[in-house]
Design a protein around this motif. Structure first.
Motif, PDB file in Angstrom:
ATOM      1  N   GLU A   1      54.184  46.054  43.522  1.00 40.67           N
ATOM      2  CA  GLU A   1      54.043  46.027  42.065  1.00 40.67           C
ATOM      3  C   GLU A   1      53.562  44.665  41.569  1.00 40.67           C
ATOM      4  OE1 GLU A   1      57.320  49.421  40.792  1.00 40.67           O
ATOM      5  OE2 GLU A   1      57.993  47.380  41.283  1.00 40.67           O
ATOM      6  N   HIS A   2      53.942  43.585  42.252  1.00 42.50           N
ATOM      7  CA  HIS A   2      53.390  42.272  41.906  1.00 42.50           C
ATOM      8  C   HIS A   2      51.885  42.254  42.188  1.00 42.50           C
ATOM      9  CE1 HIS A   2      57.030  40.051  40.885  1.00 42.50           C
ATOM     10  NE2 HIS A   2      57.629  40.590  41.922  1.00 42.50           N
ATOM     11  N   LEU A   3      51.491  42.821  43.314  1.00 45.28           N
ATOM     12  CA  LEU A   3      50.072  42.901  43.653  1.00 45.28           C
ATOM     13  C   LEU A   3      49.311  43.704  42.601  1.00 45.28           C
ATOM     14  CD1 LEU A   3      47.840  42.363  45.825  1.00 45.28           C
ATOM     15  CD2 LEU A   3      48.479  44.576  46.810  1.00 45.28           C
ATOM     16  N   GLU A   4      49.886  44.799  42.155  1.00 43.43           N
ATOM     17  CA  GLU A   4      49.226  45.636  41.148  1.00 43.43           C
ATOM     18  C   GLU A   4      49.065  44.907  39.824  1.00 43.43           C
ATOM     19  OE1 GLU A   4      51.827  48.977  41.195  1.00 43.43           O
ATOM     20  OE2 GLU A   4      50.805  49.957  42.885  1.00 43.43           O
ATOM     21  N   LEU A   5      50.055  44.107  39.449  1.00 42.63           N
ATOM     22  CA  LEU A   5      49.926  43.328  38.220  1.00 42.63           C
ATOM     23  C   LEU A   5      48.836  42.269  38.374  1.00 42.63           C
ATOM     24  CD1 LEU A   5      50.708  42.692  35.376  1.00 42.63           C
ATOM     25  CD2 LEU A   5      52.722  41.453  36.210  1.00 42.63           C
ATOM     26  N   GLY A   6      48.717  41.713  39.576  1.00 47.76           N
ATOM     27  CA  GLY A   6      47.611  40.795  39.835  1.00 47.76           C
ATOM     28  C   GLY A   6      46.270  41.461  39.620  1.00 47.76           C
ATOM     29  N   HIS A   7      46.166  42.722  40.015  1.00 46.16           N
ATOM     30  CA  HIS A   7      44.917  43.458  39.795  1.00 46.16           C
ATOM     31  C   HIS A   7      44.673  43.670  38.303  1.00 46.16           C
ATOM     32  CE1 HIS A   7      41.564  46.026  40.812  1.00 46.16           C
ATOM     33  NE2 HIS A   7      42.047  46.983  40.038  1.00 46.16           N
ATOM     34  N   GLU A   8      45.745  43.883  37.551  1.00 44.01           N
ATOM     35  CA  GLU A   8      45.611  44.055  36.097  1.00 44.01           C
ATOM     36  C   GLU A   8      45.010  42.823  35.428  1.00 44.01           C
ATOM     37  OE1 GLU A   8      48.639  45.502  33.420  1.00 44.01           O
ATOM     38  OE2 GLU A   8      49.548  46.622  35.078  1.00 44.01           O
ATOM     39  N   ILE A   9      45.431  41.645  35.872  1.00 48.57           N
ATOM     40  CA  ILE A   9      44.973  40.427  35.199  1.00 48.57           C
ATOM     41  C   ILE A   9      43.616  39.944  35.716  1.00 48.57           C
ATOM     42  CG2 ILE A   9      47.325  39.706  34.638  1.00 48.57           C
ATOM     43  CD1 ILE A   9      47.131  37.632  36.893  1.00 48.57           C
ATOM     44  N   GLN A  10      43.008  40.724  36.610  1.00 51.01           N
ATOM     45  CA  GLN A  10      41.672  40.368  37.084  1.00 51.01           C
ATOM     46  C   GLN A  10      40.697  40.244  35.922  1.00 51.01           C
ATOM     47  OE1 GLN A  10      39.698  43.277  39.586  1.00 51.01           O
ATOM     48  NE2 GLN A  10      38.630  41.674  40.713  1.00 51.01           N
ATOM     49  N   SER A  11      40.914  41.008  34.869  1.00 54.15           N
ATOM     50  CA  SER A  11      40.016  40.963  33.715  1.00 54.15           C
ATOM     51  C   SER A  11      39.987  39.594  33.057  1.00 54.15           C
ATOM     52  CB  SER A  11      40.427  42.024  32.683  1.00 54.15           C
ATOM     53  OG  SER A  11      41.758  41.801  32.237  1.00 54.15           O
ATOM     54  N   LEU A  12      41.039  38.780  33.256  1.00 51.40           N
ATOM     55  CA  LEU A  12      41.021  37.430  32.701  1.00 51.40           C
ATOM     56  C   LEU A  12      39.855  36.620  33.268  1.00 51.40           C
ATOM     57  CD1 LEU A  12      44.826  36.494  32.910  1.00 51.40           C
ATOM     58  CD2 LEU A  12      43.508  36.905  30.826  1.00 51.40           C
ATOM     59  N   ARG A  13      39.559  36.820  34.528  1.00 50.39           N
ATOM     60  CA  ARG A  13      38.463  36.069  35.151  1.00 50.39           C
ATOM     61  C   ARG A  13      37.132  36.379  34.487  1.00 50.39           C
ATOM     62  NH1 ARG A  13      38.511  36.874  41.451  1.00 50.39           N
ATOM     63  NH2 ARG A  13      36.982  35.191  41.291  1.00 50.39           N
ATOM     64  N   GLU A  14      36.974  37.622  34.057  1.00 59.28           N
ATOM     65  CA  GLU A  14      35.734  38.019  33.399  1.00 59.28           C
ATOM     66  C   GLU A  14      35.553  37.311  32.072  1.00 59.28           C
ATOM     67  OE1 GLU A  14      36.092  42.217  33.129  1.00 59.28           O
ATOM     68  OE2 GLU A  14      36.205  42.517  35.312  1.00 59.28           O
ATOM     69  N   ARG A  15      36.651  36.785  31.516  1.00 58.14           N
ATOM     70  CA  ARG A  15      36.585  36.046  30.257  1.00 58.14           C
ATOM     71  C   ARG A  15      36.614  34.532  30.498  1.00 58.14           C
ATOM     72  NH1 ARG A  15      40.483  39.878  28.747  1.00 58.14           N
ATOM     73  NH2 ARG A  15      42.116  38.320  28.405  1.00 58.14           N
ATOM     74  N   GLY A  16      36.450  34.141  31.764  1.00 58.63           N
ATOM     75  CA  GLY A  16      36.356  32.716  32.071  1.00 58.63           C
ATOM     76  C   GLY A  16      37.684  32.031  32.291  1.00 58.63           C
ATOM     77  N   VAL A  17      38.744  32.799  32.515  1.00 59.00           N
ATOM     78  CA  VAL A  17      40.061  32.216  32.742  1.00 59.00           C
ATOM     79  C   VAL A  17      40.271  32.020  34.240  1.00 59.00           C
ATOM     80  CG1 VAL A  17      42.545  32.540  32.480  1.00 59.00           C
ATOM     81  CG2 VAL A  17      40.993  33.279  30.665  1.00 59.00           C
ATOM     82  N   LEU A  18      40.655  30.833  34.637  1.00 64.70           N
ATOM     83  CA  LEU A  18      40.975  30.528  36.027  1.00 64.70           C
ATOM     84  C   LEU A  18      42.404  30.967  36.308  1.00 64.70           C
ATOM     85  CD1 LEU A  18      40.398  29.057  38.760  1.00 64.70           C
ATOM     86  CD2 LEU A  18      41.254  26.969  37.664  1.00 64.70           C
TER      87      LEU A  18
END
Length: 237
Positions: free
Chosen positions: A95-112
């Motif tokens: 479930e931690h891994l899945e939440l990491g996948h959820e926040i992948q969209s942050l990278r698309e907005r330029g978030v490191l």
């Protein structure tokens, strides 16, 4: 930042516009308690993360030492907005891994996305007479993680108990320092190159392996920097 030192019941995201510097440790030299890292927050990005009904906005936390001890070396002027996502103690590795996948969209907005923990972290087994060595079990656990990361085998990384319950318990008597890796893995894809700007152990029971996902040119810059010794890191935080 996903750091090992903000563990909560239910996931939270730091929404403060001006995060405080948290000194969440004890027994260290006084200068460490005087460090301030006044980076601005990123409340708009935090609110985007908090759209997930299972993640609550939190404006009371700040940047704990798992975050500022890294950020102050990367961005010493404290001029890059920063915010944290907590570790929900109720979630499984998967479930931690899945939440990491959820926040992948942050990278698309330029978030490191930065994970701050250790591949091996067992403080009670530290050998102060062996600052750069490692126990066999520490080397073994680190050696299980490295090829799994290279192969982007997130499923193996989300099941570290399969490498042996005793090995996992030796490397992580509690798992909060391992979990940030799962967020980083979850937020990557097959297009990301994997590199290791730094590899090594501190005091036999801490792996200081640094993993970078993405284009390699920044890695060259990081390799050019001089990394402090374990003793220097203890003095400087």
């Amino acid at each position: 930042m996903v750091a090992a030192h903000w563990v909560t019941t239910g996931a939270r995201v730091l929404s403060s516009a001006h995060p405080k510097t948290i000194h969440d440790f004890y027994g260290f030299p006084r200068p460490l308690y005087e460090v301030q890292y006044p980076a601005p927050g990123a409340p708009d990005e935090a609110k985007e993360v908090a759209r997930d009904p299972e993640i609550a906005a939190d404006d009371q936390w700040g940047l704990d030492h798992g975050s500022w001890s890294v950020l102050r070396h990367m961005y010493p002027q404290a001029d890059v907005p920063a915010f944290q996502l907590s570790l929900d103690e109720r979630r499984s590795f998967k479930e931690h891994l899945e939440l990491g996948h959820e926040i992948q969209s942050l990278r698309e907005r330029g978030v490191l996305i930065l994970g701050s923990g250790n591949i091996v972290h067992h403080l009670s087994r530290m050998d102060w007479d062996n600052p750069s060595g490692a126990y066999d079990w520490a080397v073994e656990f680190d050696a299980e993680v490295k090829p799994a990361v290279v192969a982007q085998d997130a499923n193996s990384l989300a099941q570290p108990q399969k490498w042996g319950d005793a090995l996992l318990a030796a490397a992580h008597p509690s798992v909060e320092h391992y979990l940030p890796l799962l967020y980083c893995m979850g937020s990557t894809d097959e297009c990301d190159q994997v590199s290791y700007p730094y590899e090594g152990f501190d005091f036999a029971s801490i792996s200081m392996r640094m993993i970078r996902f993405g284009e390699p040119k920044t890695v060259d810059l990081m390799r050019a920097r001089s990394f402090p010794s374990p003793e220097e890191r203890l003095r400087s935080g």
